[in-house]
Design an enzyme around this catalytic site. Structure first.
Site, PDB file in Angstrom:
ATOM      1  CG  PHE A 117      -2.366   0.033   0.926  1.00  0.00           C
ATOM      2  CD1 PHE A 117      -3.037  -1.102   0.516  1.00  0.00           C
ATOM      3  CD2 PHE A 117      -3.086   1.225   1.036  1.00  0.00           C
ATOM      4  CE1 PHE A 117      -4.394  -1.062   0.224  1.00  0.00           C
ATOM      5  CE2 PHE A 117      -4.440   1.271   0.743  1.00  0.00           C
ATOM      6  CZ  PHE A 117      -5.095   0.132   0.338  1.00  0.00           C
ATOM      7  CD  GLN A 240      -5.541  10.321   2.792  1.00  0.00           C
ATOM      8  OE1 GLN A 240      -6.252   9.379   3.111  1.00  0.00           O
ATOM      9  NE2 GLN A 240      -4.246  10.349   3.038  1.00  0.00           N
ATOM     10  CG  HIS A 242      -8.374   7.752  -2.008  1.00  0.00           C
ATOM     11  ND1 HIS A 242      -8.071   7.219  -3.234  1.00  0.00           N
ATOM     12  CD2 HIS A 242      -8.137   6.783  -1.095  1.00  0.00           C
ATOM     13  CE1 HIS A 242      -7.674   5.968  -3.063  1.00  0.00           C
ATOM     14  NE2 HIS A 242      -7.698   5.674  -1.778  1.00  0.00           N
ATOM     15  CG  LEU A 252     -12.202   4.361  -1.888  1.00  0.00           C
ATOM     16  CD1 LEU A 252     -11.115   5.410  -1.985  1.00  0.00           C
ATOM     17  CD2 LEU A 252     -12.304   3.837  -0.462  1.00  0.00           C
ATOM     18  CD  GLU A 255      -2.733   4.101  -1.223  1.00  0.00           C
ATOM     19  OE1 GLU A 255      -3.309   5.194  -1.042  1.00  0.00           O
ATOM     20  OE2 GLU A 255      -1.832   3.677  -0.502  1.00  0.00           O
ATOM     21  NE  ARG A 286      -4.812   6.516   0.514  1.00  0.00           N
ATOM     22  CZ  ARG A 286      -5.704   5.906   1.278  1.00  0.00           C
ATOM     23  NH1 ARG A 286      -6.386   6.601   2.182  1.00  0.00           N
ATOM     24  NH2 ARG A 286      -5.934   4.620   1.147  1.00  0.00           N
ATOM     25  CG  HIS A 353     -10.591   8.824   1.393  1.00  0.00           C
ATOM     26  ND1 HIS A 353     -11.686   8.016   1.148  1.00  0.00           N
ATOM     27  CD2 HIS A 353      -9.667   8.022   1.983  1.00  0.00           C
ATOM     28  CE1 HIS A 353     -11.417   6.779   1.574  1.00  0.00           C
ATOM     29  NE2 HIS A 353     -10.213   6.757   2.094  1.00  0.00           N
ATOM     30  NE  ARG A 398      -6.783   7.712   6.803  1.00  0.00           N
ATOM     31  CZ  ARG A 398      -7.014   6.803   5.853  1.00  0.00           C
ATOM     32  NH1 ARG A 398      -6.272   5.712   5.772  1.00  0.00           N
ATOM     33  NH2 ARG A 398      -7.983   6.971   4.980  1.00  0.00           N
TER      34      ARG A 398
END
Lengths: 588, 231
Positions: A117, A240, A242, A252, A255, A286, A353, A398
């Site tokens: 990730f 954030q 995304h 969404l 990722e 991100r 996000h 994050r």
């Protein structure tokens, strides 16, 4: 107003609220869990890609590397004691979740399947990715939320389903929280739920933006409650984006797609992330990927007739891998983008996000605020966990899969702390302060009696459009200044909203009006904090201050509703047991 | 697009009625939920549940032109110009499209929807082979929207006695989990004339499930195990 008494109440039944409730169920305490939706409807259900834990099932890994990645991902605004705490408890809480029945995917030796990730690396930021994201296909949040609900069924947790908390009640004598005022949606009745401990687990507020991956219910209710009670909100400028929301729909796309080997393309079919992040490429943090995408679009390399999106390619992956590992996003892409990722590229844009900021807490979930000489005095009886809380482990940005971990670790730790704090407390509840619930009653009475004014939907749409235009991936000084003015005007309009529906029974118009008030507090905190922070760090990228300024700005913002006052407090740079991870230039 | 929507507010209506809404859709309005949100912008008293708007939370199950489905993943382009929306059949209506799901969840809870394993928990994860884990596919993805159970005639007649397709799908999810040790207890729990055996394989559940799950097959497997146990 009816008064019900409990030892502890949990507001919200998503991942952190239900994890805390499970901890509390092991005590003899009388606990109530309130949720404005049935627990399995909470937004944790929409998390896809995985939950971070250095199990080292497929690659070498340890909590030190995970901690380093998280500190760096946070652009050095995260509190290193809290980050160490979270990373050191990750294996424990994920293994517990497995024991509860979580249907994790498996590898050949029977252990939990883990995928790479963004920002999760081996050996302190090397180009080699760590396989750290424990996954149940691309439905990890769904599987986790249902597992936690199921365990709560087993534990006989007392849920108050479709009850919306409206305000916290603080005792003016010592500032302690003594419970909440709540609305039972089915009957329209208002009650006071009195408790010695109140844990807010109300989730995020992504609905302040126009394009968001967030559910309708993510309206920052806990944030609004805390702000109205005169307590501050921390680091609210950090939102954030995304990188991969379905263009035009906002849904969404995990990722995990890039973790499984997918990558982004611009209109020339160039894999542009190689230019922006030569080492980790599409699996950079991100904020880095979202800025790169926004730059590509701005410089005319976007795809489609308007050049306003980029393409996510995974058609080079074996179809059976897509079907096995990414069935949910295939379903979403087909439904929302008319694209079957087995052959088509998915049109994506950076989409709001996650809120890194929130209610200031320590890593035991206790709400902490400046008082006298202390910047972090504990508010007795008040706790927060999950996305509504700012511990702060995510700092300015994050890492993917750290959110589900945050829910488990701090849901658990706050539950443990509530039990600890309850020990030795006198059995009877204290007398409710005079006028408890009056402010809420006045707010509701105004809504019920107003026969004209601003429509909720109009004010809400203007708020979301304003935030989208004025406080995006890149932030410009003029936009921020005029954004403050516009949100202030919208807040003023929000005080004059009216609803035509006056029914007592399941009045969703009333609920939406109350949610709007919480969104307005969240948006105000965001734009004021963003305008004031004169640097770029993590998710805050200012055109006029493009560099990170550790001398001037390595500090947490605290915003107060009263007069939109700002205060600041230092970042905890000292971890619990290891050496401080010193700020460095952040590249991927 | 024209929506005819079931309306009932016990606070003021003596009985339910249908109300028509004309909504103008633009390109961004892909799904029926978008149309419903537009109708609510005209008339804020129109009441329905919704949350994730991507088919994963299970809030917005309704009856769409006679068929149960999720408003948020039902494409308007695939619907006729006139759509009739009613609450899920067979459950008490609280208001408009909002139903009381108590009975549905009670049945779900009745199958003990959690892994039962009395061995002391190991230090690390319990092991499960990829093939064993695959047995849970098509089961664990249930979102508890109730489209299936409220499309099932057997559930309409005996909602208090028949577990219904959603609950039975989950009953099999735990039987199929190699980590679970309570298969015998789970089978005992279903062995009566109603709880399991009221399923007559009508298969409305399969037709209604917005996640393409197959409760009938899961029910068949439970019956099979039960028969095998009896001989």
């Amino acid at each position: 107003m009816q008064i019900r008494r409990f030892d502890a109440i949990v507001v919200g039944a998503g991942g952190s609220g239900m994890r805390a409730a499970l901890e509390l169920a092991r005590s003899n305490l009388k606990v109530a869990v309130l949720s404005k939706v049935f627990p399995t409807r909470s937004h944790t259900v929409a998390a896809q890609g995985g939950i971070a834990a250095p199990l080292a099932n497929s690659t070498e890994d340890n909590w030190h590397w995970h901690m380093y990645d998280t500190v760096k991902g946070a652009d050095y605004l995260g509190d290193q004691d809290a980050i160490e705490y979270m990373c050191r408890r990750a294996v424990e809480v994920v293994v517990e979740l497995e024991h509860m029945g979580m249907p994790f995917d498996r590898i050949e030796n029977g252990k939990i399947y883990q995928r790479p990730f963004g920002g999760h690396t081996q050996s302190y930021g090397s180009p080699k990715m760590a396989m750290r994201a424990c996954a149940a296909a691309d439905r990890t949040g769904h599987a986790m939320l249902h597992t936690l609900y199921q365990q709560n069924v087993r534990a006989n947790t007392q849920f108050f389903v479709e009850w919306m908390a409206l305000d916290v009640i603080l005792d003016p004598q010592d500032g302690a929280c003594v419970g909440v005022v709540a609305l039972e949606m089915e009957t329209g009745e208002i009650s006071i739920l009195q408790a010695k401990a109140t844990l807010l687990a109300t989730g995020g507020a992504g609905r302040i933006y126009w394009a968001t991956t967030n559910a309708f219910i993510n309206t920052g209710d806990g944030l609004g409650m805390v702000a109205r009670a005169g307590l501050p909100l921390e680091d609210m400028e950090f939102w954030q984006f995304h990188p991969t929301g379905v263009a035009g729909a906002g849904i969404l796309i995990t990722e995990g797609v890039r973790g499984e080997g997918g990558y982004l393309l611009n209109k020339s079919g160039e894999r542009f992330m190689e230019r922006y992040a030569p080492n980790n490429k599409d699996l950079a943090s991100r904020d880095v990927v979202s800025r790169a995408m926004t730059t590509e679009i701005k410089e005319g390399r976007g795809c489609g007739p308007h050049g306003d999106y980029l393409e996510l390619k995974l058609s080079h992956l074996p179809p059976e891998d897509i079907i096995k590992r990414l069935p949910g996003i295939r379903e979403i892409a087909i439904k929302f983008a008319n694209a079957d990722p087995i052959r088509d590229h998915i049109p994506v844009v950076p989409t709001v996000h996650y809120q890194m900021g929130g209610i200031p807490t320590n890593y035991m979930g206790q709400v902490v605020v400046p008082e006298g000489a202390s910047k972090e005095a504990i508010v007795p009886g008040l706790y927060a966990a999950g996305e509504c809380a700012c511990v702060s482990v995510h700092g300015a940005n994050r890492l993917g899969t750290n959110s589900l971990l945050d829910l488990l670790v701090f849901g658990k730790s706050s539950g443990e702390q509530v039990i600890k704090d309850m020990r030795g407390q006198p059995a009877p509840h204290r007398t409710l302060p005079k006028g408890a619930g009056d402010a809420t009653r006045v707010r509701l009475a105004r809504l019920d009696s107003a026969s004209s004014g601003e429509r909720v939907v109009d004010v809400l749409n203007d708020l979301r459009r304003t935030m989208q235009a004025h406080c995006g991936v890149f932030r410009f000084p003029d936009d921020l200044v005029s954004g403050v003015k516009k949100v202030t005007e919208i807040a003023e309009r929000a005080s004059r909203i009216f609803i035509a529906d006056k029914s007592k029974v399941f009045n969703t118009a009333r609920v939406e009006a109350l949610e709007l008030e919480n969104l307005v507090e969240t948006a105000m905190a965001t734009i004021i904090s963003a305008e004031a922070r004169k640097e770029s760090r993590g998710a805050q990228a200012r055109a006029d201050f493009p560099e990170r300024d550790d001398k001037g700005w390595m500090k947490h913002t605290l915003w107060y509703k009263e007069g939109n006052r700002l205060d600041y407090k230092p970042v905890h740079q000292k971890p619990l047991s290891v050496e401080t991870m010193e700020p460095k230039v952040r590249t991927y | 697009m024209k929506l005819s929507i079931y309306r009932y507010d016990p606070d003021k209506d003596e009985k339910p009625y249908m109300q028509d809404y004309e909504v103008a859709l633009d390109a961004a309005d892909r799904m029926l939920l978008d149309a419903l949100v537009k109708a609510k912008a005209q008339d804020d008293s129109l009441s329905f549940r919704r949350s994730c708007r991507e088919g994963v939370c299970g809030s917005d199950a309704i009856n769409i032109n006679g068929k149960n489905g999720l408003a948020c993943v039902t494409k308007v382009a695939e619907l006729p110009g006139h759509v009739t929306l009613r609450p899920l059949p067979g459950l008490p209506v609280i208001r408009d499209l909002i139903v009381d799901m108590t009975q549905f969840f009670k049945q779900y809870h009745s199958i003990k929807p959690y892994v039962i394993n009395t061995d002391p928990p190991p230090e690390r994860e319990r092991l499960q082979s990829p093939q064993e884990r695959d047995e849970l596919n098509g089961l664990y993805e249930c979102i508890l929207c109730a489209c299936c159970s409220t499309a099932c005639p057997s559930f309409w007649w005996n909602p208090d006695k028949f577990v219904g397709p959603a609950g039975l799908l989950q009953a099999y999810r735990f039987i199929a989990d190699t980590r679970d040790q309570a298969t015998a207890e789970r089978l005992d729990n279903l062995e009566d004339p109603y709880r399991l055996f009221r399923c007559h394989s009508i298969m409305n559940c399969v037709d209604a499930c917005p996640k393409n799950l197959n409760p009938t097959r899961a029910i068949g497997k439970i019956k099979e195990i039960m028969v095998r146990r009896a001989v």
